[in-house]
Motif scaffolding. Structure first.
Motif, PDB file in Angstrom:
ATOM      1  N   LYS A   1      -1.693   6.715  14.373  1.00 48.53           N
ATOM      2  CA  LYS A   1      -1.362   4.748  14.292  1.00 48.53           C
ATOM      3  C   LYS A   1      -1.769   5.456  12.699  1.00 48.53           C
ATOM      4  N   LYS A   2      -1.924   5.869  11.870  1.00 49.39           N
ATOM      5  CA  LYS A   2      -2.021   6.148  10.516  1.00 49.39           C
ATOM      6  C   LYS A   2      -0.340   6.464   9.576  1.00 49.39           C
ATOM      7  N   LEU A   3      -0.786   4.822   8.304  1.00 53.80           N
ATOM      8  CA  LEU A   3       0.157   4.689   7.423  1.00 53.80           C
ATOM      9  C   LEU A   3       0.035   5.355   5.932  1.00 53.80           C
ATOM     10  N   HIS A   4       0.982   5.800   5.536  1.00 56.37           N
ATOM     11  CA  HIS A   4       0.314   6.260   4.093  1.00 56.37           C
ATOM     12  C   HIS A   4       1.880   5.707   3.024  1.00 56.37           C
ATOM     13  N   TRP A   5       1.882   5.548   1.889  1.00 60.11           N
ATOM     14  CA  TRP A   5       2.926   6.080   1.396  1.00 60.11           C
ATOM     15  C   TRP A   5       2.133   5.453  -0.326  1.00 60.11           C
ATOM     16  N   ALA A   6       3.194   6.056  -1.492  1.00 60.98           N
ATOM     17  CA  ALA A   6       2.533   5.794  -2.796  1.00 60.98           C
ATOM     18  C   ALA A   6       3.510   5.236  -3.968  1.00 60.98           C
ATOM     19  N   LYS A   7       3.186   4.029  -4.436  1.00 66.88           N
ATOM     20  CA  LYS A   7       4.212   4.261  -5.479  1.00 66.88           C
ATOM     21  C   LYS A   7       3.758   3.714  -6.760  1.00 66.88           C
ATOM     22  N   GLU A   8       4.454   4.579  -7.593  1.00 70.26           N
ATOM     23  CA  GLU A   8       4.890   4.986  -9.052  1.00 70.26           C
ATOM     24  C   GLU A   8       4.943   3.311 -10.262  1.00 70.26           C
ATOM     25  N   LEU A   9       3.519   2.440 -10.855  1.00 70.27           N
ATOM     26  CA  LEU A   9       3.910   1.678 -11.468  1.00 70.27           C
ATOM     27  C   LEU A   9       3.777   1.647 -13.119  1.00 70.27           C
ATOM     28  N   LYS A  10       4.256   1.087 -13.665  1.00 72.72           N
ATOM     29  CA  LYS A  10       4.651   1.460 -14.929  1.00 72.72           C
ATOM     30  C   LYS A  10       4.111  -0.496 -15.216  1.00 72.72           C
ATOM     31  N   PHE A  11       2.824  -0.346 -16.229  1.00 73.54           N
ATOM     32  CA  PHE A  11       2.570  -1.128 -16.736  1.00 73.54           C
ATOM     33  C   PHE A  11       3.322  -1.380 -17.851  1.00 73.54           C
ATOM     34  N   GLU A  12       4.013  -2.686 -18.753  1.00 71.11           N
ATOM     35  CA  GLU A  12       4.470  -3.108 -20.031  1.00 71.11           C
ATOM     36  C   GLU A  12       3.410  -1.980 -21.070  1.00 71.11           C
ATOM     37  N   ASP A  13       3.657  -2.216 -22.003  1.00 66.22           N
ATOM     38  CA  ASP A  13       2.868  -1.358 -23.159  1.00 66.22           C
ATOM     39  C   ASP A  13       1.897  -0.170 -23.196  1.00 66.22           C
TER      40      ASP A  13
ATOM     41  N   SER B   1       5.718   8.459  -3.751  1.00 63.98           N
ATOM     42  CA  SER B   1       5.605   9.941  -1.898  1.00 63.98           C
ATOM     43  C   SER B   1       5.981   8.684  -0.520  1.00 63.98           C
ATOM     44  N   GLU B   2       6.837   9.163  -0.376  1.00 58.61           N
ATOM     45  CA  GLU B   2       7.386   8.083   0.636  1.00 58.61           C
ATOM     46  C   GLU B   2       7.047   7.852   1.898  1.00 58.61           C
ATOM     47  N   PRO B   3       6.545   6.542   2.361  1.00 61.94           N
ATOM     48  CA  PRO B   3       6.190   6.435   4.031  1.00 61.94           C
ATOM     49  C   PRO B   3       6.303   6.511   4.945  1.00 61.94           C
ATOM     50  N   TYR B   4       5.184   7.102   5.029  1.00 60.92           N
ATOM     51  CA  TYR B   4       4.994   8.232   6.562  1.00 60.92           C
ATOM     52  C   TYR B   4       4.136   7.590   7.543  1.00 60.92           C
ATOM     53  N   TYR B   5       4.560   7.321   8.828  1.00 64.20           N
ATOM     54  CA  TYR B   5       3.714   7.098  10.118  1.00 64.20           C
ATOM     55  C   TYR B   5       3.579   7.692  10.712  1.00 64.20           C
ATOM     56  N   ASP B   6       2.571   7.981  10.960  1.00 66.01           N
ATOM     57  CA  ASP B   6       1.844   9.109  12.112  1.00 66.01           C
ATOM     58  C   ASP B   6       1.642   7.953  13.103  1.00 66.01           C
ATOM     59  N   ALA B   7       2.561   8.336  14.619  1.00 66.04           N
ATOM     60  CA  ALA B   7       2.417   7.091  15.140  1.00 66.04           C
ATOM     61  C   ALA B   7       1.376   7.991  16.372  1.00 66.04           C
TER      62      ALA B   7
ATOM     63  N   THR C   1       1.155   5.103 -13.270  1.00 64.93           N
ATOM     64  CA  THR C   1       0.140   4.780 -12.388  1.00 64.93           C
ATOM     65  C   THR C   1       0.660   4.566 -11.243  1.00 64.93           C
ATOM     66  N   LEU C   2      -0.319   5.659 -10.550  1.00 71.06           N
ATOM     67  CA  LEU C   2      -0.231   6.112  -9.396  1.00 71.06           C
ATOM     68  C   LEU C   2      -0.598   5.131  -8.556  1.00 71.06           C
ATOM     69  N   ASN C   3      -0.830   4.440  -6.737  1.00 69.13           N
ATOM     70  CA  ASN C   3      -1.234   3.278  -6.140  1.00 69.13           C
ATOM     71  C   ASN C   3      -0.780   4.182  -4.690  1.00 69.13           C
ATOM     72  N   TYR C   4      -1.740   4.797  -3.984  1.00 67.94           N
ATOM     73  CA  TYR C   4      -1.599   5.080  -3.152  1.00 67.94           C
ATOM     74  C   TYR C   4      -2.599   4.660  -1.936  1.00 67.94           C
ATOM     75  N   ASN C   5      -1.623   4.150  -1.269  1.00 64.56           N
ATOM     76  CA  ASN C   5      -2.683   3.554  -0.264  1.00 64.56           C
ATOM     77  C   ASN C   5      -2.306   3.971   1.142  1.00 64.56           C
ATOM     78  N   ILE C   6      -3.674   4.234   2.351  1.00 65.49           N
ATOM     79  CA  ILE C   6      -3.758   4.853   3.320  1.00 65.49           C
ATOM     80  C   ILE C   6      -3.585   3.346   4.366  1.00 65.49           C
ATOM     81  N   ARG C   7      -3.225   3.122   5.157  1.00 60.50           N
ATOM     82  CA  ARG C   7      -3.166   2.061   6.701  1.00 60.50           C
ATOM     83  C   ARG C   7      -4.100   2.545   7.870  1.00 60.50           C
TER      84      ARG C   7
ATOM     85  N   ILE D   1       5.063  -2.734  11.056  1.00 58.14           N
ATOM     86  CA  ILE D   1       5.326  -1.598   9.670  1.00 58.14           C
ATOM     87  C   ILE D   1       5.843  -2.012   8.629  1.00 58.14           C
ATOM     88  N   GLY D   2       7.025  -2.223   8.487  1.00 59.68           N
ATOM     89  CA  GLY D   2       7.407  -2.287   7.272  1.00 59.68           C
ATOM     90  C   GLY D   2       7.520  -3.483   6.612  1.00 59.68           C
TER      91      GLY D   2
END
Length: 298
Positions: free
Chosen positions: A170-182, A161-167, A187-193, A249-250
Motif C-alpha cells: 500500500k505504497k505509492l510513489h511518483w515524481a514530477k519534473e517542474l520548471k519555474f519561470e526564469d 518517475s512515472e507513478p508506481y503503486y505497490d498494492a 525542479t524534482l518533486n518526488y512524492n511518496i504516499r 489513487i488517480g
C-alpha cells in the motif's frame, strides 16, 4: 536584483524575515558563515526507531540519514525556508546535509493527511499519460492565481518517475519534473504516499532535477523505513465505523499541483538569497527555538 526583490517581498508577506532591505554588496561573509554554523549547530537529530505522531506510525531512520522531529521540522520549513505554517511529523535529511547547507540537495518532509480510507480499486485502470496531460492543463490554469499572489509560474514538464503503486504494501510513489519561470535548472518533486486506515502518510522530497539518480538510490530505503502502527494500518480498516475518502489513487496522484510543495520548491530555487536573509532573522529564530519549553512534538 529581480531575485533579491522577489525574496524580500516574500519575507515581508510572510512576516518571517527582517523587515529591511539587505545590502548584499556590504554583506559580511564571516558573519554569514558564523550565523549559518550557529543555526546548523542548534538542531538535535534523531536516529534509530522513531515514533511519529500519537503512536501513528514508526520510522526506522535509514542508514545514511538523520531525523528532525516535528517541532524542529516546522521551524525549518516556516522560519528558515519561508513556507506557510503547517503541522509536520518530521523531516529526513541525508547524514551529510543540514538545513542551511551551502550545497543543499534535498530533504524529505513527513506529514499525515487524515482524509479517510483510500479505496485502491482504480489503481490498475489509470492511464498515467492522460493523467499527466490533465495535470499539465491544471497547472496552466493555476498559474494566474500564483502570479496574482506574487509567485512565479510553474510548468509540469513531465514525469521524472512515472507513478508506481505497490498494492501489497500500500505504497505509492511518483515524481514530477517542474520548471519555474526564469530558472535554468528544473525542479524534482518526488512524492511518496503510504496508505493507512484513516488517511495517508505523505513523504515529500524536493530538489533540483539533477538529484534524481541520487534520490532513486535512496528511495527504497526511505520507502521501507516508514510503516503505520498496529490499528492504523490499511488492513485495519473497518467499513462499519471508518470513513472512506471521496477519491481514489488517480486523484491522489493528480492532487493540486503545488499546495505546499510549490513554496518548498521556490525556496530552494533562491537558496543563496534566503541564506543571506536568514542572518538578519537568526535572533528571532534563536529566541523561538530555545525560549519557553511548552512545545510538544507533532
Amino acid at each position: 536584483m529581480r531575485k533579491i526583490t522577489f525574496l524580500l517581498l516574500l519575507f515581508i508577506n510572510t512576516s518571517i524575515y527582517a523587515q529591511q532591505e539587505i545590502d548584499t554588496l556590504s554583506f559580511n561573509l564571516e558573519q554569514y558563515q558564523k550565523t549559518m554554523d550557529s543555526i546548523d549547530n542548534s538542531f538535535n537529530y534523531g536516529y534509530g526507531k522513531i515514533i511519529l505522531g500519537d503512536n501513528l506510525a514508526e520510522l526506522n531512520v535509514p542508514e545514511g540519514f538523520k531525523f528532525l522531529d516535528g517541532i524542529q521540522a516546522q521551524r525549518v520549513l516556516t522560519d528558515l525556508w519561508g513556507n506557510p505554517p503547517s503541522t509536520s511529523l518530521g523531516m529526513l535529511l541525508p547524514e551529510d546535509m543540514t538545513p542551511m547547507h551551502d550545497n543543499f540537495t534535498y530533504a524529505v518532509e513527513i506529514i499525515y493527511s487524515e482524509e479517510g480510507y483510500i479505496d485502491d480499486d482504480d489503481a490498475d485502470d489509470i492511464d498515467y499519460s492522460d493523467l499527466l496531460l490533465e495535470m499539465q492543463n491544471d497547472a496552466v490554469a493555476e498559474n494566474e492565481e500564483r502570479v496574482r499572489l506574487g509567485y512565479p509560474e510553474i510548468e509540469i514538464v513531465g514525469w521524472a518517475s512515472e507513478p508506481y503503486y505497490d498494492a501489497e504494501n500500500k505504497k505509492l510513489h511518483w515524481a514530477k519534473e517542474l520548471k519555474f519561470e526564469d530558472t535554468e535548472v528544473n525542479t524534482l518533486n518526488y512524492n511518496i504516499r503510504i496508505l493507512g486506515r484513516k488517511g495517508y502518510l505523505n513523504l515529500n522530497a524536493i530538489g533540483d532535477i539533477n538529484i534524481l539518480d541520487t534520490f532513486n538510490k535512496d528511495r527504497e530505503n526511505i520507502l521501507k523505513s516508514v510503516e503505520f502502527t498496529s490499528g492504523n494500518r490499511y488492513s485495519d480498516f473497518n467499513p462499519d465505523i471508518d470513513e472512506v475518502a471521496a477519491y481514489g489513487i488517480g486523484s491522489l496522484v493528480a492532487g493540486k499541483i503545488l499546495a505546499k510543495a510549490g513554496f518548498f520548491a521556490v525556496i530552494l530555487k533562491f537558496w543563496k538569497f534566503i541564506a543571506i536573509g536568514a542572518v538578519g532573522m537568526f535572533g528571532a529564530f534563536k529566541k523561538k527555538l530555545f525560549g519557553g519549553g511548552n512545545d510538544k512534538d507533532a
